[in-house]
Design a protein around this motif. Structure first.
Motif, PDB file in Angstrom:
ATOM      1  N   ASP A   1       1.060  -1.163  -0.001  1.00 28.63           N
ATOM      2  CA  ASP A   1       0.074  -0.071   0.086  1.00 28.63           C
ATOM      3  C   ASP A   1       1.075   1.276   0.096  1.00 28.63           C
ATOM      4  OD1 ASP A   1      -2.473   1.360   0.053  1.00 28.63           O
ATOM      5  OD2 ASP A   1      -2.871   0.746   2.116  1.00 28.63           O
ATOM      6  N   SER A   2       0.195   2.356  -0.472  1.00 32.08           N
ATOM      7  CA  SER A   2       0.978   3.671  -0.470  1.00 32.08           C
ATOM      8  C   SER A   2       0.059   4.754  -0.488  1.00 32.08           C
ATOM      9  CB  SER A   2       1.975   3.574  -1.574  1.00 32.08           C
ATOM     10  OG  SER A   2       1.328   3.712  -2.716  1.00 32.08           O
ATOM     11  N   ASP A   3       0.720   5.850  -0.609  1.00 33.43           N
ATOM     12  CA  ASP A   3      -0.153   7.233  -0.352  1.00 33.43           C
ATOM     13  C   ASP A   3      -0.340   7.554  -1.892  1.00 33.43           C
ATOM     14  OD1 ASP A   3       2.540   8.060  -0.863  1.00 33.43           O
ATOM     15  OD2 ASP A   3       1.935   9.973   0.219  1.00 33.43           O
ATOM     16  N   HIS A   4       0.116   7.025  -2.762  1.00 34.19           N
ATOM     17  CA  HIS A   4      -0.141   7.605  -4.291  1.00 34.19           C
ATOM     18  C   HIS A   4      -0.185   6.179  -5.094  1.00 34.19           C
ATOM     19  CE1 HIS A   4       4.119   6.916  -3.895  1.00 34.19           C
ATOM     20  NE2 HIS A   4       4.008   6.161  -4.936  1.00 34.19           N
ATOM     21  N   PHE A   5      -0.608   6.793  -6.395  1.00 40.53           N
ATOM     22  CA  PHE A   5      -0.752   5.583  -7.551  1.00 40.53           C
ATOM     23  C   PHE A   5       0.519   5.956  -8.479  1.00 40.53           C
ATOM     24  CE2 PHE A   5      -5.070   5.745  -6.104  1.00 40.53           C
ATOM     25  CZ  PHE A   5      -5.626   4.372  -6.545  1.00 40.53           C
TER      26      PHE A   5
ATOM     27  N   THR B   1      -5.350   5.705   1.637  1.00 38.14           N
ATOM     28  CA  THR B   1      -4.319   5.086   0.875  1.00 38.14           C
ATOM     29  C   THR B   1      -4.792   4.558  -0.490  1.00 38.14           C
ATOM     30  OG1 THR B   1      -4.501   2.979   1.720  1.00 38.14           O
ATOM     31  CG2 THR B   1      -3.215   4.537   3.005  1.00 38.14           C
ATOM     32  N   LYS B   2      -3.710   4.273  -1.126  1.00 39.75           N
ATOM     33  CA  LYS B   2      -3.933   3.446  -2.475  1.00 39.75           C
ATOM     34  C   LYS B   2      -5.263   2.568  -2.523  1.00 39.75           C
ATOM     35  CE  LYS B   2      -1.250   1.046  -5.601  1.00 39.75           C
ATOM     36  NZ  LYS B   2       0.024   0.426  -5.940  1.00 39.75           N
ATOM     37  N   PHE B   3      -5.057   1.798  -1.558  1.00 39.82           N
ATOM     38  CA  PHE B   3      -5.736   0.442  -1.486  1.00 39.82           C
ATOM     39  C   PHE B   3      -7.072   0.703  -1.083  1.00 39.82           C
ATOM     40  CE2 PHE B   3      -2.102  -2.794  -0.824  1.00 39.82           C
ATOM     41  CZ  PHE B   3      -2.025  -2.736  -2.255  1.00 39.82           C
ATOM     42  N   ILE B   4      -7.146   1.803  -0.172  1.00 39.30           N
ATOM     43  CA  ILE B   4      -8.784   2.320   0.151  1.00 39.30           C
ATOM     44  C   ILE B   4      -9.368   2.687  -0.990  1.00 39.30           C
ATOM     45  CG2 ILE B   4      -9.997   4.020   1.816  1.00 39.30           C
ATOM     46  CD1 ILE B   4      -8.330   2.237   3.419  1.00 39.30           C
ATOM     47  N   VAL B   5      -8.679   3.785  -1.746  1.00 44.65           N
ATOM     48  CA  VAL B   5      -9.303   4.246  -3.013  1.00 44.65           C
ATOM     49  C   VAL B   5      -9.549   3.009  -3.958  1.00 44.65           C
ATOM     50  CG1 VAL B   5      -8.945   5.838  -4.970  1.00 44.65           C
ATOM     51  CG2 VAL B   5      -7.892   6.359  -2.711  1.00 44.65           C
TER      52      VAL B   5
ATOM     53  N   SER C   1      -3.974  -6.008   6.170  1.00 39.68           N
ATOM     54  CA  SER C   1      -5.177  -5.061   6.907  1.00 39.68           C
ATOM     55  C   SER C   1      -6.375  -5.416   6.298  1.00 39.68           C
ATOM     56  CB  SER C   1      -4.728  -3.600   6.946  1.00 39.68           C
ATOM     57  OG  SER C   1      -3.167  -3.457   6.878  1.00 39.68           O
ATOM     58  N   VAL C   2      -6.574  -5.142   4.864  1.00 40.87           N
ATOM     59  CA  VAL C   2      -7.632  -5.494   4.150  1.00 40.87           C
ATOM     60  C   VAL C   2      -8.414  -7.042   4.442  1.00 40.87           C
ATOM     61  CG1 VAL C   2      -8.777  -5.611   2.059  1.00 40.87           C
ATOM     62  CG2 VAL C   2      -7.097  -3.799   2.412  1.00 40.87           C
TER      63      VAL C   2
ATOM     64  N   ASP D   1      -5.904   1.726  10.621  1.00 40.04           N
ATOM     65  CA  ASP D   1      -6.876   2.633  10.059  1.00 40.04           C
ATOM     66  C   ASP D   1      -7.163   2.178   8.605  1.00 40.04           C
ATOM     67  OD1 ASP D   1      -4.354   3.025   8.957  1.00 40.04           O
ATOM     68  OD2 ASP D   1      -4.468   5.240   8.960  1.00 40.04           O
ATOM     69  N   THR D   2      -6.288   1.434   7.899  1.00 40.81           N
ATOM     70  CA  THR D   2      -6.494   0.571   6.759  1.00 40.81           C
ATOM     71  C   THR D   2      -7.572  -0.270   6.999  1.00 40.81           C
ATOM     72  OG1 THR D   2      -4.313   0.980   5.903  1.00 40.81           O
ATOM     73  CG2 THR D   2      -5.890  -0.660   4.889  1.00 40.81           C
ATOM     74  N   LEU D   3      -7.377  -1.076   8.176  1.00 33.14           N
ATOM     75  CA  LEU D   3      -8.517  -2.139   8.451  1.00 33.14           C
ATOM     76  C   LEU D   3      -9.898  -1.444   8.651  1.00 33.14           C
ATOM     77  CD1 LEU D   3      -7.799  -5.089  10.736  1.00 33.14           C
ATOM     78  CD2 LEU D   3      -9.675  -3.806  11.346  1.00 33.14           C
ATOM     79  N   LEU D   4     -10.162  -0.587   9.600  1.00 30.59           N
ATOM     80  CA  LEU D   4     -11.118   0.117   9.811  1.00 30.59           C
ATOM     81  C   LEU D   4     -11.701   0.598   8.579  1.00 30.59           C
ATOM     82  CD1 LEU D   4     -10.163   2.039  13.197  1.00 30.59           C
ATOM     83  CD2 LEU D   4     -11.555  -0.203  12.739  1.00 30.59           C
ATOM     84  N   PHE D   5     -11.120   1.415   7.661  1.00 29.71           N
ATOM     85  CA  PHE D   5     -11.453   1.770   6.555  1.00 29.71           C
ATOM     86  C   PHE D   5     -12.120   0.617   5.651  1.00 29.71           C
ATOM     87  CE2 PHE D   5      -9.269   5.939   5.985  1.00 29.71           C
ATOM     88  CZ  PHE D   5     -10.132   6.684   5.967  1.00 29.71           C
ATOM     89  N   SER D   6     -11.266  -0.394   5.573  1.00 32.00           N
ATOM     90  CA  SER D   6     -11.808  -1.488   4.696  1.00 32.00           C
ATOM     91  C   SER D   6     -13.203  -2.335   5.359  1.00 32.00           C
ATOM     92  CB  SER D   6     -10.783  -2.511   4.288  1.00 32.00           C
ATOM     93  OG  SER D   6     -10.202  -3.007   5.528  1.00 32.00           O
ATOM     94  N   LEU D   7     -13.203  -2.343   6.747  1.00 27.58           N
ATOM     95  CA  LEU D   7     -14.144  -2.909   7.307  1.00 27.58           C
ATOM     96  C   LEU D   7     -15.519  -2.082   7.160  1.00 27.58           C
ATOM     97  CD1 LEU D   7     -14.340  -5.202   9.803  1.00 27.58           C
ATOM     98  CD2 LEU D   7     -14.187  -3.312  11.467  1.00 27.58           C
TER      99      LEU D   7
END
Lengths: 401, 197
Positions: free
Chosen positions: A106-110, A170-174, A263-264, B42-48
């Motif tokens: 993961d990162s903060d950019h594409f 982050t990138k993965f969130i997007v 995390s995902v 925070d990634t975990l919470l977001f994706s949750l």
């Protein structure tokens, strides 16, 4: 777990292993050649998909650099100056495990795929362009490169935790948001078509429907039982299609694979775990659920009590482990596959400018196509495995023993 | 190789988690491999959040209508099959019935034809027989008439011959026969004539 095709999973593992082994061998073979290459810069250009990655460690300490994602990367075109002695060699740069892993993380950019010079400016023809290859995601709190985002404090237990949860998009969130929106609109579209009970028309409709039927008839029904499966079908379908979409996202340039982040996958497994817990407790009662974790021990006498307690402890432990492994399995599969791709492509960069590239480039292209096809398969299999295990866990909670 | 944390920072790799920092520390201390895990709460919470919202939204707007639609279609297909089965059974029964009726009609028709043929045969025979009889009768009648005529003629001839013979004989004998004798003689000679002819 009987229905997972183990030979397929085994095959993908074996393939990754073999590839890694071959790569290690290759690395050993070409290592001596590489030391020569830094002295022989060549200006070259190759396949349209290639991107340039060069390192200027000392010169660019403050730039907050690049890391591209896994699939289609990194090929060098070098424009070396005379500052060579200060730089890392291509080999050290590309076949560096930090660099490789950063492609999958993961990162903060594409990172925009394309031709870049070693200062990470877009440069299809020499040094002309000065466009950054990074598409930075706007941050709520300013993202700092050089400081960790948590704060050291005296009261370390509290402040560290608070400092860590920064809700940084982050990138993965997007990508997850994109995947969620895609899945949502796709199936709302499908729902509008299906809801009247009409006959399916068209490829997309038929394909999606056959997958829905698959999840319903081959995953949910046999694992949960034909009485209870209906309540969990929406959850299982969401899990399958969401994970599948996220797995497949890594096949596209510019994107990445959110499921290659622990995390995902942990959040997915956490939802599964909570659903299993709540379902089991609703069905058997809070006490009944935990009691049902211990199987019947067919021993008489004084051994019965300690054995039952021991086995109960192991089973409860296993309950947690099972769900953690659910997260790790998906993460590790996606991570490993894309890492292998990154390693393969990094060979081109590492060998660029040497005579070896005439062998490396076609070899890498061929094998990365093969691995990409394998990854396509793995994406489907892992989505299926995750959904199927979820269904099994729910089934076990609903019908203990 | 540069220390991992520097490489990560300079490339913008996220490493602001305790776990990663600790792992980095371990890595730096040991000189071993870089951490692949990148666990962030925070990634975990977001994706949750994304996942749970997606589950809820899809259940409401997509899965419920889709599952209902599929079930509706399935029951529709089952109904259609049932209806078709019923219709098929009905059609088969009707067909059997009609076939029976047709067979009966055919039998009846052939019986009628046979009867008609028989009648015709009978009529023909009757007509033929009648015709034969008629012919016979007419012939018989003709024969009888001919015979009668012949007899008449013969009798007339005999009468005349007797008359002439009597008159001749009378003249010869000179004796006049009475009318009664005359008549008796005629009858005697006629009988004889009839017997001889």
């Amino acid at each position: 777990m009987s229905k997972i095709p183990p030979e397929r999973i085994a095959k993908s593992k074996v393939a990754s292993l073999l590839t890694s082994l071959m790569l290690l061998l290759l690395m050993g073979l070409i290592a001596p050649v590489n030391s020569v290459d830094a002295a022989a810069p060549v200006v070259q250009e190759s396949e349209a998909k290639a991107t340039t990655k060069q390192e200027k460690e000392s010169a660019k300490a403050d730039a907050g650099e690049d890391h591209a994602e896994g699939e289609d990367h990194a090929e060098g075109d070098e424009h070396h100056d005379d500052e060579h002695s200060k730089e890392m060699s291509n080999f050290d740069y590309f076949l560096n495990q930090d660099w490789l892993i950063s492609h999958v993380q993961d990162s903060d950019h594409f990172t925009i795929p394309g031709f870049y010079d070693h200062e990470d400016n877009f440069s299809l023809f020499g040094h002309d362009g000065h466009k950054s290859r990074k598409l930075t995601i706007p941050q709520i709190s300013p993202y700092t490169d050089n400081e960790p985002l948590y704060e050291e404090s005296e009261d370390e237990n509290v402040s560290k935790f608070i400092g860590r949860v920064t809700f940084q998009p982050t990138k993965f969130i997007v990508l997850m948001l994109i995947a969620a929106a895609f899945v949502f609109f796709l199936f709302v579209w499908l729902a509008n078509k299906i809801k009247d009970g009409n006959a399916p028309q068209g490829r997309l409709w038929n394909a999606l429907e056959s997958m829905i039927y698959f999840v319903r008839d081959d995953v949910a029904k046999p694992s949960i039982g034909s009485h209870d499966y209906k309540k969990f079908l929406p959850f299982l379908l969401t899990t399958f299609f969401f994970i599948l979409t996220m797995n497949l996202m890594g096949m596209f340039p510019l994107f990445g694979t959110p499921t290659s982040n622990i995390s995902v996958t942990a959040s997915l497994a956490l939802v599964v775990f909570l659903i299993v817990l709540f379902t089991g407790m609703k069905k058997l009662g809070v006490v009944g659920f935990w009691k049902a974790q211990a199987p019947h021990v067919d021993v008489d006498g004084f051994l019965k009590m300690p054995l039952t307690i021991g086995i109960w402890a192991i089973e409860v432990f296993g309950l947690f482990i099972k769900h953690m492994v659910l997260a790790v399995r998906l993460f590790a599969n996606m991570f490993a596959g894309h890492l292998v791709l990154a390693v393969l492509i990094a060979f081109i960069g590492a060998m660029w400018g040497t005579h070896m590239n005439w062998v490396i480039v076609p070899g890498v292209l061929g094998s990365s196509i093969a691995i990409n096809i394998l990854e396509l398969l793995v994406a489907f299999i892992q989505a299926y495995v995750f959904t199927f295990l979820t269904a099994l866990f729910i089934g076990a909670a609903v019908h203990p023993h | 190789m540069l220390p991992l944390y520097r490489v990560c920072h300079e490339r913008g790799v996220l490493m602001n988690t305790d776990l990663l920092v600790e792992l980095n520390a371990m890595v730096l201390a040991s000189g071993e491999a870089a951490p692949a895990l990148q666990f962030r709460v925070d990634t975990l919470l977001f994706s949750l959040l994304i996942f749970v919202l997606l589950i809820l939204l899809l259940r409401k707007f997509a899965w419920t209508p889709i599952i209902e639609g599929l079930e509706k279609r399935e029951s529709g297909i089952a109904n259609n099959i049932n209806d078709a089965q019923t219709a098929n059974d009905k059609a088969k029964a009707l067909l059997a019935q009609y076939e029976q009726q047709i067979q009966a009609a055919r039998d009846e028709a052939s019986a009628l034809v046979a009867e008609a043929k028989q009648d015709a045969q009978r009529a023909r025979e009757k007509i033929l027989a009648e015709a034969g009889d008629e012919a016979q009768r007419q012939r018989d009648k003709a024969v009888a008439e001919i015979k009668a005529a012949k007899d008449e003629a013969v009798r007339e001839l005999a009468e005349r011959s007797v008359d002439s013979a009597v008159s001749l004989a009378g003249s010869l004998v000179g004796k006049e026969l009475t009318t009664d004798d005359h008549q008796q003689l005629i009858e005697q000679s006629l009988e004889r004539f009839a017997q001889s002819s």
